[in-house]
Motif scaffolding. Structure first.
Motif, mmCIF file in Angstrom:
data_model
loop_
_atom_site.group_PDB
_atom_site.id
_atom_site.type_symbol
_atom_site.label_atom_id
_atom_site.label_comp_id
_atom_site.label_asym_id
_atom_site.label_seq_id
_atom_site.Cartn_x
_atom_site.Cartn_y
_atom_site.Cartn_z
ATOM 1 N N ALA A 224 44.960 55.135 11.164
ATOM 2 C CA ALA A 224 44.338 55.475 12.452
ATOM 3 C C ALA A 224 45.196 55.048 13.637
ATOM 4 C CB ALA A 224 42.965 54.808 12.546
ATOM 5 N N ILE A 225 45.894 53.915 13.533
ATOM 6 C CA ILE A 225 46.657 53.388 14.665
ATOM 7 C C ILE A 225 48.111 53.849 14.662
ATOM 8 C CG2 ILE A 225 47.504 51.242 15.729
ATOM 9 C CD1 ILE A 225 44.906 49.916 14.715
ATOM 10 N N CYS A 226 48.718 53.883 13.472
ATOM 11 C CA CYS A 226 50.150 54.193 13.399
ATOM 12 C C CYS A 226 50.441 55.689 13.266
ATOM 13 C CB CYS A 226 50.784 53.436 12.228
ATOM 14 S SG CYS A 226 50.673 51.645 12.393
ATOM 15 N N THR A 227 49.540 56.430 12.631
ATOM 16 C CA THR A 227 49.740 57.884 12.497
ATOM 17 C C THR A 227 48.445 58.610 12.861
ATOM 18 O OG1 THR A 227 49.170 57.797 10.135
ATOM 19 C CG2 THR A 227 51.508 57.617 10.715
ATOM 20 N N PRO A 228 48.002 58.501 14.091
ATOM 21 C CA PRO A 228 46.698 59.068 14.483
ATOM 22 C C PRO A 228 46.598 60.580 14.322
ATOM 23 C CG PRO A 228 47.960 58.403 16.414
ATOM 24 C CD PRO A 228 48.692 57.864 15.229
ATOM 25 N N LEU A 229 47.721 61.303 14.472
ATOM 26 C CA LEU A 229 47.683 62.767 14.359
ATOM 27 C C LEU A 229 47.393 63.230 12.932
ATOM 28 C CD1 LEU A 229 50.714 63.726 16.663
ATOM 29 C CD2 LEU A 229 48.264 63.680 17.224
ATOM 30 N N VAL B 27 53.020 45.442 15.210
ATOM 31 C CA VAL B 27 54.299 45.880 15.757
ATOM 32 C C VAL B 27 54.144 47.209 16.478
ATOM 33 C CG1 VAL B 27 56.637 46.644 15.165
ATOM 34 C CG2 VAL B 27 55.673 44.621 14.056
ATOM 35 N N SER B 28 53.360 48.117 15.891
ATOM 36 C CA SER B 28 53.190 49.447 16.489
ATOM 37 C C SER B 28 52.363 49.416 17.770
ATOM 38 C CB SER B 28 52.535 50.396 15.483
ATOM 39 O OG SER B 28 51.176 50.041 15.263
ATOM 40 N N LEU B 29 51.593 48.350 17.994
ATOM 41 C CA LEU B 29 50.747 48.279 19.184
ATOM 42 C C LEU B 29 51.561 48.195 20.476
ATOM 43 C CD1 LEU B 29 47.833 45.880 18.125
ATOM 44 C CD2 LEU B 29 47.781 48.360 18.372
#
Length: 313
Positions: free
Chosen positions: A125-130, A223-225
């Motif tokens: 959900a956070i790193c690959t939302p698409l 890290v992705s945030l």
């Protein structure tokens, strides 16, 4: 000697948490309240999610399953523990003991797998939302839940088989308040070193592997945030911090209890209480007190109930 070897233990005796009747009464009241709150809190979460359409998403689907598992997990040990506080001699039949440890490991392992899946859900959900709608659609979520129950069943059957294959001819006193594999196999009338190592390699490997997977997932998320907006970081951090608190409270005792061979410490009972009694209560508190969406849904559900009652009267 042959007659002794052929005698099979028919019941086990628990030493319990204490032999002080004042403390037993205090524990009975305290844990009765804790268990009641655990049931009410988790049932409330399930009911809220079921009757709130906007919560019919993968994250809340997994959360409702977590609440169901917590209800079952605490119900395996707490009622018998409460009964023991009121009895001078705390006993359990051999068959019921085996059933208790089977379901204990079933629900514990199911929760371990579910927490790992929930971490993966947050990662997607956070790193690959698409890709989230494709990767985590409800059909896949149902399959993942089925897989975690299957995995938990296989693990529990393995633990139970390793336990019941051993001969038990006495003693029959368990230094605990519930039946678990490590304290039970200590009572076997044979060398249990190999069995103990197999049990540790089973439970310990599952706990450590899933914990490392969880830590890796949350590290990647953190890290992705940095690429997210301030509002996105706030929402993601709120969700992930709640998940990680549950992970720490559940995995810590599991790793402590099941990742070491035939050894025991005086603190084991305290850790077991936290793992079987306290953690199932903390989960609904963490997810409701820190989740505005769930609190809002509970408020609306309560208002609808009030309106319904008034319309009926």
């Amino acid at each position: 000697m042959d007659a002794v070897n052929q005698t099979r233990v028919t019941e086990f005796v628990f030493l319990g948490l204490t032999d002080n009747w004042v403390l037993e009464l205090l524990f009975f009241v305290t844990f009765s309240i804790t268990y009641t709150l655990t049931l009410l809190g988790n049932i409330l979460i399930v009911v809220t999610i079921v009757f709130t359409p906007r919560l019919h998403t993968p994250m809340y689907f997994f959360l409702s399953n977590l609440s169901l598992i917590d209800i079952c997990h605490s119900s395996v040990t707490v009622p018998k523990m409460l009964e023991g506080f009121l009895l001078e001699r705390k006993t359990i039949s051999f068959d019921n003991c085996i059933a208790q440890l089977f379901f204990l490991h079933l629900f514990a392992c199911a929760e371990i797998f579910l927490l790992t899946i929930m971490a993966y859900d947050r990662y997607v959900a956070i790193c690959t939302p698409l890709h989230y709608a494709i990767v985590m659609n409800m059909k896949i979520c149902v399959r993942l839940v089925f897989a975690l129950w299957l995995g938990g069943t296989i693990h529990s059957l393995a633990q139970t088989f390793l336990t019941i294959r051993l001969p038990y001819c006495g003693p029959n006193v368990i230094d605990s308040y519930f039946c678990d594999v490590p304290p039970v196999i200590k009572l076997a009338c044979t060398d249990t070193y190999l069995t103990g190592m197999l049990i540790v390699s089973n439970s310990g490997t599952i706990s450590l592997t899933c914990f490392l997977a969880l830590v890796t997932s949350y590290t990647i998320i953190l890290v992705s945030l940095r690429k997210q907006s301030a509002e996105g970081r706030r929402k993601a951090w709120a969700t992930c911090s709640a998940h990680f608190m549950v992970v720490a409270f559940f995995f810590g005792p599991c790793i402590f209890l099941y990742s070491r061979p035939d050894t025991s410490f005086s603190i084991d009972k305290v850790v077991s209480v936290f793992y079987t009694v306290v953690t199932p209560l903390l989960n609904p508190l963490i997810y409701t007190l820190r989740n505005e969406e769930v609190k809002s849904a509970m408020k609306q559900l309560r208002e609808r109930q009030v309106v319904f009652v008034k319309s009926c009267t």
